[in-house]
Design a protein around this motif. Sequence first.
Motif, mmCIF file in Angstrom:
data_model
loop_
_atom_site.group_PDB
_atom_site.id
_atom_site.type_symbol
_atom_site.label_atom_id
_atom_site.label_comp_id
_atom_site.label_asym_id
_atom_site.label_seq_id
_atom_site.Cartn_x
_atom_site.Cartn_y
_atom_site.Cartn_z
ATOM 1 N N UNK A 22 0.844 -1.199 0.000
ATOM 2 C CA UNK A 22 0.000 0.000 0.000
ATOM 3 C C UNK A 22 0.880 1.250 0.000
ATOM 4 N N UNK A 23 1.926 1.239 0.834
ATOM 5 C CA UNK A 23 2.853 2.378 0.877
ATOM 6 C C UNK A 23 3.499 2.610 -0.491
ATOM 7 N N UNK A 24 3.931 1.521 -1.121
ATOM 8 C CA UNK A 24 4.585 1.615 -2.410
ATOM 9 C C UNK A 24 3.617 2.184 -3.454
ATOM 10 N N UNK A 25 2.379 1.741 -3.442
ATOM 11 C CA UNK A 25 1.374 2.227 -4.389
ATOM 12 C C UNK A 25 1.093 3.707 -4.178
ATOM 13 N N UNK A 26 1.004 4.125 -2.919
ATOM 14 C CA UNK A 26 0.761 5.543 -2.619
ATOM 15 C C UNK A 26 1.939 6.401 -3.077
#
Length: 149
Positions: A22-26
């Motif tokens: 999720x962090x990477x996508x954000x």
Amino acid sequence: MSMYGYEIVQTLIVDIEPDVHVKKAMNEINAASRMRSAANDKAEAEKILQIKRAEGEAESKYLAGVGIARQRQAIVDGLRDSVLAFSENVPGTTAKDIMDMVLVTQYFDTMKEIGASSKSSSVFIPHGPGAVKDVASQIRDGLLQANTI
């Protein structure tokens, strides 16, 4: 916590730790947004540069045209003054005789400039006293034909 006598009304969460994916996508979403904005800014800057370059070139061409027009006007004024002065000082000459003489002088000045310049390329021009007369008559005929149209 109600069994211990506490009632929780609200909870303040100060440190959220989402999943790594999720962090990477954000982060990718943020990076893409900034890259899009940077690309738009860069394109706008290039557009402004091209517009300014075109405006400068147009102004330069306009000013060059004004300069050429002034130069030609000065040449015409000088020729007119020369013809008038020569015809006053040498009786019996016509404007045609004077213009032929001026054309011969300009012809030899042009030949001298072509020969003096190391950067000039070869120019083949009919050469001789009759050639200047032919050129003069061609110019005169061209002007007369333009005036009749």
